[in-house]
Motif scaffolding. Sequence first.
Motif, PDB file in Angstrom:
ATOM      1  N   TYR A 167       0.835  -1.207   0.000  1.00 41.66           N
ATOM      2  CA  TYR A 167       0.000   0.000   0.000  1.00 41.66           C
ATOM      3  C   TYR A 167       0.872   1.259   0.000  1.00 41.66           C
ATOM      4  CZ  TYR A 167      -2.489   3.881   2.144  1.00 41.66           C
ATOM      5  OH  TYR A 167      -2.965   5.126   2.436  1.00 41.66           O
ATOM      6  N   LEU A 168       1.857   1.290   0.894  1.00 44.24           N
ATOM      7  CA  LEU A 168       2.728   2.470   0.974  1.00 44.24           C
ATOM      8  C   LEU A 168       3.476   2.690  -0.334  1.00 44.24           C
ATOM      9  CD1 LEU A 168       4.258   2.194   4.559  1.00 44.24           C
ATOM     10  CD2 LEU A 168       2.418   3.696   3.790  1.00 44.24           C
ATOM     11  N   ILE A 169       3.979   1.599  -0.908  1.00 39.54           N
ATOM     12  CA  ILE A 169       4.746   1.711  -2.151  1.00 39.54           C
ATOM     13  C   ILE A 169       3.856   2.146  -3.307  1.00 39.54           C
ATOM     14  CG2 ILE A 169       6.085   0.420  -3.865  1.00 39.54           C
ATOM     15  CD1 ILE A 169       7.179  -1.266  -1.590  1.00 39.54           C
ATOM     16  N   SER A 170       2.629   1.652  -3.326  1.00 39.67           N
ATOM     17  CA  SER A 170       1.739   1.959  -4.452  1.00 39.67           C
ATOM     18  C   SER A 170       1.076   3.325  -4.332  1.00 39.67           C
ATOM     19  CB  SER A 170       0.653   0.879  -4.578  1.00 39.67           C
ATOM     20  OG  SER A 170      -0.181   0.885  -3.423  1.00 39.67           O
ATOM     21  N   ARG A 171       0.889   3.809  -3.120  1.00 37.02           N
ATOM     22  CA  ARG A 171       0.190   5.073  -2.927  1.00 37.02           C
ATOM     23  C   ARG A 171       1.130   6.282  -2.921  1.00 37.02           C
ATOM     24  NH1 ARG A 171      -4.526   5.817  -4.323  1.00 37.02           N
ATOM     25  NH2 ARG A 171      -4.624   7.592  -2.917  1.00 37.02           N
ATOM     26  N   VAL A 172       2.204   6.193  -2.173  1.00 35.15           N
ATOM     27  CA  VAL A 172       3.069   7.361  -2.003  1.00 35.15           C
ATOM     28  C   VAL A 172       3.657   7.868  -3.322  1.00 35.15           C
ATOM     29  CG1 VAL A 172       5.159   8.239  -0.883  1.00 35.15           C
ATOM     30  CG2 VAL A 172       3.578   6.784   0.394  1.00 35.15           C
ATOM     31  N   ARG A 226       2.415   8.075  -6.117  1.00 43.47           N
ATOM     32  CA  ARG A 226       1.434   8.851  -6.875  1.00 43.47           C
ATOM     33  C   ARG A 226       1.457  10.320  -6.472  1.00 43.47           C
ATOM     34  NH1 ARG A 226      -4.358   6.617  -7.926  1.00 43.47           N
ATOM     35  NH2 ARG A 226      -4.123   8.300  -9.426  1.00 43.47           N
ATOM     36  N   VAL A 227       2.027  10.597  -5.304  1.00 44.61           N
ATOM     37  CA  VAL A 227       2.154  11.978  -4.845  1.00 44.61           C
ATOM     38  C   VAL A 227       3.606  12.439  -4.978  1.00 44.61           C
ATOM     39  CG1 VAL A 227       1.912  13.540  -2.870  1.00 44.61           C
ATOM     40  CG2 VAL A 227       0.218  11.746  -3.261  1.00 44.61           C
ATOM     41  N   ILE A 228       4.550  11.584  -4.568  1.00 45.10           N
ATOM     42  CA  ILE A 228       5.962  11.965  -4.549  1.00 45.10           C
ATOM     43  C   ILE A 228       6.492  12.252  -5.950  1.00 45.10           C
ATOM     44  CG2 ILE A 228       8.300  11.205  -3.992  1.00 45.10           C
ATOM     45  CD1 ILE A 228       6.651  11.954  -1.582  1.00 45.10           C
ATOM     46  N   VAL A 229       6.197  11.360  -6.903  1.00 49.58           N
ATOM     47  CA  VAL A 229       6.733  11.537  -8.258  1.00 49.58           C
ATOM     48  C   VAL A 229       6.220  12.820  -8.903  1.00 49.58           C
ATOM     49  CG1 VAL A 229       6.804  10.576 -10.598  1.00 49.58           C
ATOM     50  CG2 VAL A 229       7.175   9.084  -8.616  1.00 49.58           C
ATOM     51  N   PRO A 230       4.901  13.087  -8.912  1.00 56.30           N
ATOM     52  CA  PRO A 230       4.444  14.371  -9.469  1.00 56.30           C
ATOM     53  C   PRO A 230       5.029  15.569  -8.743  1.00 56.30           C
ATOM     54  CG  PRO A 230       2.592  12.874  -9.210  1.00 56.30           C
ATOM     55  CD  PRO A 230       3.757  12.239  -8.520  1.00 56.30           C
ATOM     56  N   ALA A 242      -9.192  12.553 -12.706  1.00 54.62           N
ATOM     57  CA  ALA A 242      -8.053  11.682 -13.024  1.00 54.62           C
ATOM     58  C   ALA A 242      -6.714  12.327 -12.698  1.00 54.62           C
ATOM     59  CB  ALA A 242      -8.099  11.297 -14.503  1.00 54.62           C
ATOM     60  N   TYR A 243      -6.617  13.653 -12.865  1.00 50.85           N
ATOM     61  CA  TYR A 243      -5.332  14.336 -12.706  1.00 50.85           C
ATOM     62  C   TYR A 243      -5.412  15.490 -11.704  1.00 50.85           C
ATOM     63  CZ  TYR A 243      -4.714  11.750 -17.020  1.00 50.85           C
ATOM     64  OH  TYR A 243      -4.673  10.742 -17.956  1.00 50.85           O
ATOM     65  N   GLY A 244      -6.227  15.284 -10.678  1.00 49.08           N
ATOM     66  CA  GLY A 244      -6.475  16.353  -9.716  1.00 49.08           C
ATOM     67  C   GLY A 244      -5.231  16.868  -9.025  1.00 49.08           C
ATOM     68  N   PHE A 263       2.076   7.452 -12.596  1.00 51.03           N
ATOM     69  CA  PHE A 263       3.242   6.614 -12.293  1.00 51.03           C
ATOM     70  C   PHE A 263       2.917   5.772 -11.066  1.00 51.03           C
ATOM     71  CE2 PHE A 263       7.123   5.671 -10.047  1.00 51.03           C
ATOM     72  CZ  PHE A 263       8.030   5.361 -11.037  1.00 51.03           C
ATOM     73  N   ARG A 264       3.128   4.464 -11.194  1.00 49.76           N
ATOM     74  CA  ARG A 264       2.843   3.603 -10.045  1.00 49.76           C
ATOM     75  C   ARG A 264       3.664   2.325 -10.138  1.00 49.76           C
ATOM     76  NH1 ARG A 264      -3.374   3.119 -11.159  1.00 49.76           N
ATOM     77  NH2 ARG A 264      -2.914   5.317 -11.490  1.00 49.76           N
ATOM     78  N   PHE A 265       3.744   1.619  -9.042  1.00 49.72           N
ATOM     79  CA  PHE A 265       4.432   0.351  -9.002  1.00 49.72           C
ATOM     80  C   PHE A 265       3.440  -0.776  -9.256  1.00 49.72           C
ATOM     81  CE2 PHE A 265       7.125   3.006  -6.307  1.00 49.72           C
ATOM     82  CZ  PHE A 265       8.357   2.759  -6.884  1.00 49.72           C
ATOM     83  N   LYS A 266       3.868  -1.738 -10.063  1.00 50.14           N
ATOM     84  CA  LYS A 266       3.036  -2.898 -10.323  1.00 50.14           C
ATOM     85  C   LYS A 266       3.682  -4.111  -9.666  1.00 50.14           C
ATOM     86  CE  LYS A 266       0.986  -5.677 -14.005  1.00 50.14           C
ATOM     87  NZ  LYS A 266       0.911  -5.909 -15.467  1.00 50.14           N
ATOM     88  N   PHE A 267       2.886  -4.842  -8.916  1.00 44.51           N
ATOM     89  CA  PHE A 267       3.406  -5.987  -8.178  1.00 44.51           C
ATOM     90  C   PHE A 267       3.093  -7.275  -8.935  1.00 44.51           C
ATOM     91  CE2 PHE A 267       2.718  -2.708  -5.057  1.00 44.51           C
ATOM     92  CZ  PHE A 267       3.875  -2.763  -4.308  1.00 44.51           C
ATOM     93  N   ASN A 268       4.113  -8.056  -9.175  1.00 45.11           N
ATOM     94  CA  ASN A 268       3.959  -9.379  -9.749  1.00 45.11           C
ATOM     95  C   ASN A 268       4.678 -10.377  -8.852  1.00 45.11           C
ATOM     96  OD1 ASN A 268       2.521  -8.621 -12.098  1.00 45.11           O
ATOM     97  ND2 ASN A 268       4.412  -7.944 -13.067  1.00 45.11           N
ATOM     98  N   SER A 269       3.903 -11.106  -8.051  1.00 43.98           N
ATOM     99  CA  SER A 269       4.474 -12.040  -7.083  1.00 43.98           C
ATOM    100  C   SER A 269       5.443 -11.318  -6.190  1.00 43.98           C
ATOM    101  CB  SER A 269       5.160 -13.206  -7.811  1.00 43.98           C
ATOM    102  OG  SER A 269       4.227 -13.869  -8.635  1.00 43.98           O
TER     103      SER A 269
END
Length: 361
Positions: A64-69, A71-75, A278-280, A340-346
Motif C-alpha cells: 500500500y505504501l509503495i503503491s500510494r506514495v 502517486r504523490v511523490i513523483v508528481p 483523473a489528474y487532480g 506513475f505507479r508500481f506494479k506488483f507481480n508475485s
Amino acid sequence: MRDKKLDIYRGLIMMYVVGVIHTLFWFPVSNHVLKSLFLFEMAVVFFITGASYSLSSKKSYIKYLISRVPRVIVPYLIFGLFVIFIQYIAYILGTSITDSPISIFVYDTIHPLKKPGVFIPFITWHLWFMPVYLLLVPFIPPMFKLFESLKGIFKFIPLLFIAILVFYFENTTLNIDFKSVIFYAFWIYTGFFYTKFKDVNISVVKNIAISLILFIALVLIVKGDRYVLNMSTNKFPPNFAFLVFTMTAFSFLYMFRKVILKFGDLPYIRNIVDIYSAYGFTLYLYQPFTYLLLQPIYLYLFNLTGYNFILRCVLTLINIVAVILINIIFAKTFGRFENFRFKFNSSNINMKNNMDMKKAS
C-alpha cells in the motif's frame, strides 16, 4: 472498485479548490468575512480519500505504501524540478526568484515536507497540503481496520475521540501540521462510511433538521470568546469551530448531493470533471502558473470595475471558469507523472508508467 458518483465528486471538488477557492483568496475579490464560509473544500477532499480507500482492493501494508506514495511523490518531484528550472532561467536573466542559497533552495524545493522560499506569488501558497497528506498516508490502513473491527454505533467512537483531540490541542504549541493531521484524520475516517450510506436516503426534513442543529451549534460556538467567525483563522490551524463548520457545510452538501451529481454529469461539464478527477493532484500543483498568467488581466479589469458589486461578481465568475479551463493544459503536459505507479507481480516489483491520457482527451 470504481464508483461513478465518487469520481464526479472528486472532479468537482478539485475544480472547486483550483477555480473557486483560490480565485476568492489569491485574487483581491473581497475582504468580507463571509468569504471564508466557502472554506469547506479540504474536508471534502480528505473525505473522498477515505471513501476511495474503503472501495479499493486491499494490499499488504508495505505494498500500500509503495503503491500510494509514489502517486504523490513523483508528481511533486517533477513540480519541484520545474520550479528549479524557473530559477535557473531567472539566474540566466540576471535575477532570482528566491533569496535562499541555491543549495538550500534546491533541497527545500524537492523535499515534500518543506516549502521553498520564493518571491513569486502563488507558487508555494498551496503546498501546506503535502506534509499533512504524507503524514496521514501511513495511518489510513490501520484506521480502516479499526473501522471494520467496530460494530454498530461503536464505529462512531473514533470520530468522537478525534474531535476531542482537535479541541484539546487547538490552543497548545503542537506543530500546525500535526494539528492538521488530527483534524483531517476525522474526515478520512468519516469517508469510510461512504460505502454504507451512499445509497441511504435521509428525508429532507431530517436533513434540514440536522443542518440547522449544526448551524445553530456553530453560531453559538463562534459567539463566544474562544473562536472567531472568520473560518480562514479557524482553518490555520484547524480548530473545533472549524470542525463544526465543516460538518455543517457537509450536511448542506449532502442535502443537495443529487443536484451536484446532475451538474457534474452534464455534457461537456463531465469531460472537464473527468480530467480533474483523473489528474487532480497535477492540476492542484501547477495551478499557480495559471494564476500568474491571469493575474495582470484580472487586476486590470478589477480596477476598472470600481466598487460595482455586480461587475466584480461577473469578473470573479469569469476568472473561475478561465482558471479551470486553462489549467487543463497541465494535465496534458504533466498528467502522465500522476499515473506513475508500481506494479506488483508475485515477489517482483516492476515499474509501470501508465501513459494513458484517454480521460483527458
